[in-house]
Every structure is written in C-alpha cells, then in structure tokens.
Design an enzyme around this catalytic site. Structure first.
Site, short mmCIF file in Angstrom:
data_model
loop_
_atom_site.label_atom_id
_atom_site.label_comp_id
_atom_site.label_asym_id
_atom_site.label_seq_id
_atom_site.Cartn_x
_atom_site.Cartn_y
_atom_site.Cartn_z
N HIS A 41 15.79 7.12 -1.87
CA HIS A 41 15.97 6.80 -3.29
C HIS A 41 16.88 5.60 -3.51
O HIS A 41 16.96 5.09 -4.62
CB HIS A 41 16.50 8.03 -4.04
CG HIS A 41 15.47 9.12 -4.15
ND1 HIS A 41 14.74 9.34 -5.30
CD2 HIS A 41 15.02 10.01 -3.25
CE1 HIS A 41 13.90 10.34 -5.09
NE2 HIS A 41 14.06 10.77 -3.85
N ASP B 78 20.72 -1.25 -7.25
CA ASP B 78 20.22 0.07 -7.66
C ASP B 78 18.84 0.27 -7.06
O ASP B 78 17.99 -0.63 -7.17
CB ASP B 78 20.12 0.11 -9.19
CG ASP B 78 20.39 1.49 -9.75
OD1 ASP B 78 20.23 2.47 -9.01
OD2 ASP B 78 20.75 1.59 -10.95
N VAL C 196 17.11 4.92 -15.97
CA VAL C 196 17.56 4.75 -17.36
C VAL C 196 16.75 3.64 -18.04
O VAL C 196 16.31 3.79 -19.19
CB VAL C 196 19.08 4.44 -17.39
CG1 VAL C 196 19.51 3.96 -18.77
CG2 VAL C 196 19.87 5.68 -16.99
C1 GDG Z 1 19.30 7.50 -7.74
C2 GDG Z 1 19.26 6.01 -7.43
C3 GDG Z 1 17.02 5.87 -8.49
C4 GDG Z 1 22.42 9.92 -17.17
N1 GDG Z 1 23.34 10.22 -18.08
C5 GDG Z 1 22.95 11.35 -18.69
C6 GDG Z 1 21.75 11.75 -18.14
N2 GDG Z 1 21.43 10.84 -17.20
C7 GDG Z 1 20.20 10.85 -16.37
C8 GDG Z 1 19.27 9.72 -16.78
C9 GDG Z 1 18.50 9.47 -15.50
C10 GDG Z 1 19.47 9.87 -14.40
O1 GDG Z 1 20.53 10.57 -15.01
C11 GDG Z 1 20.06 8.67 -13.68
O2 GDG Z 1 19.10 8.11 -12.83
P1 GDG Z 1 19.21 6.62 -12.26
O3 GDG Z 1 17.93 6.28 -11.63
O4 GDG Z 1 19.53 5.70 -13.35
O5 GDG Z 1 20.42 6.59 -11.23
P2 GDG Z 1 21.01 7.50 -10.01
O6 GDG Z 1 21.60 8.74 -10.50
O7 GDG Z 1 21.96 6.61 -9.29
O8 GDG Z 1 19.73 7.84 -9.09
C12 GDG Z 1 18.42 5.28 -8.45
C13 GDG Z 1 17.06 7.38 -8.63
O9 GDG Z 1 17.92 7.96 -7.66
C14 GDG Z 1 15.68 7.99 -8.49
O10 GDG Z 1 15.08 7.62 -7.28
O11 GDG Z 1 16.34 5.33 -9.62
O12 GDG Z 1 18.36 3.91 -8.13
O13 GDG Z 1 20.58 5.46 -7.38
O14 GDG Z 1 17.35 10.27 -15.43
O15 GDG Z 1 18.47 10.17 -17.84
N3 GDG Z 1 21.09 12.84 -18.57
C15 GDG Z 1 21.66 13.59 -19.57
N4 GDG Z 1 22.84 13.26 -20.11
C16 GDG Z 1 23.52 12.16 -19.70
O16 GDG Z 1 24.62 11.91 -20.22
N5 GDG Z 1 21.03 14.66 -20.01
#
Ligand code: GDG
Length: 723
Positions: free
Chosen positions: A160, A365, A370
C-alpha cells in the site's frame, strides 16, 4: 472461486469493551466480492490482551460474527515489530525519508518472529488450494515463509506504500531478506508503475535477479508483478450522503462558514503528508493576498503517537497553526481550524461536500484515498483539488491542480487559482476525475488483483518437444554401451558466479565431480569455455578428458599436454580488438578482460547491472561492424561478451571424439549459446540437455545446475548398481 484468506497487520475491528467493525475500503472491497465467497481474515486484534480467557472470548466472537481469526501480540512484540520495525524503520524508508529511519537489531528479530506467527496461523487456517492475499509492509517476510511450507499455494501480496528507488531501499540493513520474503508471492501488486519499476531494479541490483517485462524468475518459482491502483468505497460515501447525520453536519458547517470559502485538509498526522509545508504555503497565501474570506480546516487524525518523529511533527504543526492564527485572526475570525482527532464519517462526507478546495499535498504517498473521496463527494457545487505530484493518485487524477509539495510558492499559487477558478473550469476538471473514481472503486481494485492472481500460469510452459531430463529416462540409452558424457562446467555443473575465480569446485560440485571420476565404464569430458590454466588447476586431479576454450584445445585423460584441434586457425584478429576492448573495460567499472589463446572475453558481472548490459549492447554492435569480414564469432552470453575464433567450437570437439572413440551413446549438457553447437549435431547416438531457461536445440531440459547435479547423481547411482 477458491477459498480466500486475507492477511493484514490489523483486523478491521476495534476491540474494546465491545467489538466494533471498521469500514475501510478494504473491507467493503473484499466483502463485495460475492456473497457466497468463502472468505476469512487473519490479523492482529490490536493492543496487548493478556488474559487467556479474554483472548478466547475475543477469538470466538470474531469467528462467529465475521469469520475473522485474531493474532495476539505481547506488548513487547507489538512495540518492536509494529512501532519499531514497521513504523520507525520501514515506513520512513519506503517514503524516501532515510534520515527519519531508525534501526535496532531486536526490532528485526521481532518482525521475523511476528511474521512467523502469522505464517503459522495462516498454515493452520488454510488448505493447499486456498488463495492467500497478504497486505502491506508489515508482512514482507510472510510470502516466503508460506512458500517454503506450501510450494503450490497461491499467494498474492499488495504493497500500500510506495516502493522507493534502489538508492533508498539499499540503506536498509535487512534489505535482501525483505526482498527475498516478498519474492515468495506469486503476484506482487503496486499502486503505480513507478513503484513496480523501482522494485524490479532493486531486485536486480540487490539480488542479481533479472526480470522479464512483468515476471521475476527465482530458482524455485516465478513472481509476477503488476499495477493495481486502489480505489475508494464509493458506495459507502454515496450512502453516507443520504443520512440525517450528514445533513445535520452539513447545516452546522454551512452556518459556521457563511460567506467563506472552505479549504479542506484531511489526513493522519504523519510526516509523509506534508502538513508543515502546506501551512507555510497558507501563511504565504495569507501574507500575500490579505484575504479574510477563506477558512482552512485541518482534520488531522492522531497517529503513531509513541514514535518520537510523530511527537515532533505534532509540536511543529501546532506551532505553525498558532503563529498563523496569531497573525491573521480577527475578532470572530480564525483562518486555520485545526481538528486533532478523528471526525465522524458523516461529518467527513459533509466536509468533503462543502469544501471549495481540497489540499492534498503529501511529500510522498502510496496512493491517497482522501483525494479520491473528496472528488466523489462533489455532488452539488463543483470543488477543486490541489494535489501533490508525489501522491500515487496524481498518476490518475491529472486534471487536478498538480503541485510540487516542496515548493511553497507553487502550492500558494495553486491555492489562489483553485479558489478563483470559474464554475465552468472547475466542472471541466472535476467531471472526468469523478467518473473515474466512481468507476474504478475498491471493489474493482480487489477483483482485478484477484483475477490476475487466479489467471497466472501455475507452471512455466515449456515447449512440448523439450522433455524434462530424468535419470530413469536416459539410463537405458547409455547403459551397457561404450558411452561418454560431454559436460559444460560453468552454469551447468556449477552455478555461475560474479567472478569466474569464485566458481572453483567445492561442496556439492566437488562431490559430483568425484562421483563422475569413479565411473570406470563412462568417459567423462569437461567441455568448458575456460582457458587451459583454469582447467588444469581445477580438474587435473580427476581422470577426465578436458576441452578448453570452447573446443579449441583438448587434453585427453592420460595425456601430459594440451593439443590444439585446429592449429590452422587464423588468430591475427585478436591484436586488432584488444585495445578497443581495454577501452570498454576501463569505461565500465567492475568489468575486466580475459585473454585466451583463441578468444578474448569481456566479463561484466561485477559492473552495475544496468550500465553493464547497456555497454555490452554497444560493444556487440561496434564489434559486429569492426569484425564483419573476419573468422570470428561474437557470443553475448550471461554477463560476458566473448570474441572467439570460428574454429573453436564445442560441436566440432564432440564430433572429433565421437569418431575417434566410436562411442555408441553420448550425452551432451550445457547452459548457453556455445553449447548449442553440441546440441545441433545430428547423430542418432547423441542425447542433449539444456540446463536453465531459454531457446535451445537440445532434446531435454533441466531447470538449474543444482537439479542437473541431482540428475547426474541419480544416473550414476543407477549405473553403479547396474539398475
Ligand atoms: C495508506 C497509504 C494509500 C481520515 N480522517 C478521517 C477518516 N479518514 C480516512 C479517509 C481515508 C483514510 O482515512 C486515509 O487513507 P489515505 O489513503 O489517505 O492514507 P493512509 O492512511 O496513509 O493509507 C496510502 C492507502 O494506504 C490505501 O492503499 O492510499 O497512500 O499511506 O479513507 O477517509 N475517516 C473518518 N474520520 C476522519 O477523521 N471517518
């Protein structure tokens, strides 16, 4: 569909007084694969549960409600494997931040131990025919651990995070073991082609394993690599936007931001996400424009707070936020709203929907969900996305305002453009991206990965006319006859080594040579490309016939001296090319020249693998021009370019001895182009075997020198027992 087991560091549940299921993209994607799919999940339950009774309770509830199997970790293992190795050592390196990476030997011990614990649980909970899909960087050793115990199991792995360039990954003290762990999988998936490319080149440079377009061949099996950009749980967001909680959150937000434009940031508070630089860009924007009609909302979910780098980040972000607010606030007006906690899902949907601009500017990333979620939630007024070119998502979302997240001025300018864009422009940029995000969602991602995994060819297809080499098969055609073996040495009896001097016969190779030496009723020829002195040094103690320099000269088993088989050969061309080859050796660090009587070899196994291959191509094409009218052949072999007299030929040497000693049966074996001259001889008495992959005129094939030695062992044993 075969039973599917997903394995990830954490189970998608929160275990407290009660057990709550979390609803990330992965869960939705996998559960949507089909109601009837036989599906289980294995992962850490989180925390450190000590009480054995409580463990039992948790396990049985998870099993009953969701078909999940929890792994329990001690506090110490959790600290060392998760906080230590995974998050303080691997995570920063995978995100190009080697100066933040720390290493402790005991962390890797724990990482190995916990990966082993996962392996034991997976083996216990699955059968031979199951599909196992491993997630992410916490479990890099698991594929090989499973492969070792279940060679035929179908194993997928998805990373990921980014996979960084070789120059970064090479910093890791345990780099080889990590790569070897991953190569246990049948299919490794990445978010982007860039990550895949880095992985291939790292495997080449650190393990010396070449890959074809999308397949990496190891000694034991092959690992496919592919690009599968993850999508979001689109359905869940569209559903979320129909709820009462969402409407309420939206109303509250609208009231609080009347007359304002909203710029939104959402992320875990992680140093990869680029928050401090984004704040610098906002400060610059406010300083330059003096605008008071913009509200910046940061939702920063607390993350990995026991790691010192994250504590430092939090302090620096809080400092910057208060400095900006100190300078730019007025009574009743605060520009930056910093929410340092997770907001409810419906609140998140409302924020996405209302924000005029989303700023997603990670320094690095894997994908960034997001950005995609924000685009999908633009169901009313169109918003604008400012997106870092260092997010995997930028590969797909090229209609965004793409910025370099290290360039504060560029972010600030993009912010202005996005805020001031006309509705028409925003819509033109938004629509194609929104459609893409809705179509290629999490379910599509999971399905396409699993389809690719199921469609992989299980065995390397060999042309049907080339039969596998077997002792039982070959024994009858040699036994009881005046027979001889013509065996190449490097790459056939012994593994190829970076430096030719390292291939001296030891261990298993020495054993098989001794066994060959004891065969009274078989003549054994070692047919090498090596110079006479090497052959003498290594093999004169055996009763073998030696053929050196690809057949140019021979020394029969009881003879004192070498004899040149083709003394009339013209070798004057050597002087013409030596200087030129010296030049190549000088220009390619790690390479060197070897001069033999009837040939010259440029060895580049010690050079940078890509540079070496590139220089070799150049050399071969220059030589082809220079030597077009001369009696030479150019052989571009495994990490060598050899220019040899056309009169030096293994086939001619074999023919010579077959005639001289009237053999009734002969087996020739070799691994490269120079051995094909033996294989191409058309003679009913001759059997031929190619060792390794690749096109060949040989009738039989054997996968590796190790397997060839095992074949010889079996053949010679049946010989001596008369079996
Ligand atoms: C890893 C990789 C890759 C965030 N704040 C809240 C909340 N979120 C949810 C978002 C989103 C998730 O968290 C974050 O996902 P990301 O992809 O942006 O980042 P990582 O956590 O670092 O994920 C990344 C991912 O894995 C998938 O392969 O894209 O690059 O680093 O879904 O919606 N959800 C709620 N409240 C919040 O305050 N409910």
């Amino acid at each position: 569909m075969k039973p599917l087991t997903v394995v990830s560091n954490r189970l998608p549940v929160t275990v407290g007084e009660t057990i709550e299921k979390s609803s990330g993209g992965m869960v939705a994607a996998l559960e949507g694969l089909g109601e009837n799919a036989d599906f289980q999940w294995i992962g850490w339950a989180g925390g450190a549960v000590k009480d054995p009774d409580r463990k039992k309770e948790i396990a049985s509830e998870l099993k009953e409600r969701f078909n999940y199997t929890p792994i329990f970790l001690s506090r110490k293992d959790a600290d060392d494997y998760y906080t230590g190795f995974s998050n303080s050592s691997l995570w920063p390196l995978l995100h190009y931040m080697p100066t933040k990476a720390r290493y402790e030997e005991r962390w890797f011990d724990a990482y190995r131990r916990v990966n082993r614990l996962f392996a034991d649980t997976v083996l216990e909970k699955t059968g031979e025919d199951d599909i196992v899909w491993i997630q992410d960087y916490h479990l890099m050793l698991l594929p090989a651990m499973l492969r070792e115990k279940r060679p035929k199991m179908t194993i997928g792995y998805f990373l990921h995070t980014p996979f960084p360039s070789y120059e970064i990954f090479r910093c890791h003290p345990d780099r080889e073991e990590l790569l070897e762990g991953l190569l246990g999988a049948d299919l490794i998936g990445f978010h982007t082609f860039g990550y895949l490319r880095h992985f291939r080149s790292t495997v080449l440079r650190l393990l010396g394993i070449e890959s074809e377009f999308n397949v990496i061949h190891t000694d034991t099996h092959q690992t496919a690599i592919g690009v599968f950009p993850i999508g979001i749980n689109a359905e869940k967001f569209l559903e979320g936007m129909k709820t009462e909680a969402y409407r309420e959150a939206k109303n509250t937000l609208q009231r609080a931001n009347t007359g304002k434009k909203v710029v939104l940031s959402v992320e875990r508070l992680d140093y990869t996400k680029g928050v401090p630089r984004r704040l610098d860009a906002i400060e610059r924007f406010l300083n330059e424009t003096g605008r008071t009609d913009v509200s910046f909302i940061f939702v920063c979910v607390p993350s990995r707070e026991s790691v010192p780098e994250y504590q430092e980040l939090r302090r620096s972000v809080e400092l910057k936020v208060s400095r900006i607010n100190g300078k730019h606030s007025a009574l009743g007006e605060i520009p930056v709203h910093f929410i340092h906690r997770q907001v409810a899902f419906e609140e998140l949907c409302a924020l996405y929907c209302l924000a005029d601009v989303a700023t997603v500017t990670p320094l690095m990333d894997g994908m960034n969900l997001v950005a995609k979620e924000y685009l999908l939630c633009q169901q009313e007024e169109p918003g604008a996305l400012v997106l870092s070119e260092f997010a995997g998502a930028a590969q797909e979302l090229n209609n965004a305002y793409v910025v370099n997240p290290y360039n504060v001025k560029e972010i600030s300018n993009a912010l202005q453009l996005a805020l001031d864009a006309s509705e028409k422009e925003k819509r033109q940029r938004l629509e194609p991206m929104k459609q893409r995000v809705a179509k290629y969602d999490a379910r599509f991602w999971a399905q396409s990965f699993l389809d690719s995994l199921s469609d992989l060819p299980r065995e390397t297809p060999e042309p049907t006319e080339i039969r596998p080499l077997s002792a039982e098969g070959l024994h009858p055609s040699l036994a009881g006859k005046n027979a001889a073996l013509f065996l190449d040495y490097d790459g056939t009896l012994a593994e190829l080594k970076k430096r030719p001097v390292d291939a001296a016969p030891v261990g298993e190779v020495e054993e098989i040579l001794s066994l060959l030496d004891r065969q009274e009723d078989l003549d054994v020829y070692l047919v090498g490309g090596r110079a006479r002195r090497d052959m003498d040094r290594w093999f004169s103690k055996y009763r073998f016939h030696l053929v050196a320099e690809h057949g140019y000269c021979v020394k029969e088993k009881d003879a004192e001296d070498w004899v040149v088989l083709t003394p009339e050969a013209d070798l004057s061309w050597k002087d013409q090319i030596l200087d030129f080859l010296e030049l190549y050796a000088g220009m390619t660090p790690g390479s060197f020249l070897e001069e033999k009587t009837a040939s010259v070899v440029w060895h580049y196994a010690g050079a940078d693998p890509e540079f070496g291959a590139w220089k070799a191509q150049q050399l071969v094409s220059s030589l082809q021009e220079m030597l077009s009218n001369l009696p030479v052949q150019i052989h571009h072999g495994k990490k060598i370019v050899e220019i040899a007299s056309v009169h030096a030929n293994k086939g001619a040497a074999v023919s010579y001895f077959m005639t001289k000693y009237r053999y009734e049966a002969v087996l020739c074996a070799g691994d490269d182009e120079t051995d094909e001259a033996m294989f191409r001889l058309s003679d009913d008495r001759l059997r031929s075997a190619k060792v390794g992959a690749g096109e060949t005129a040989a009738a039989f094939r054997c996968p590796s020198p190790k397997a060839f030695r095992a074949f010889l062992h079996a053949l010679l044993t049946s010989y001596s027992t008369g079996g």
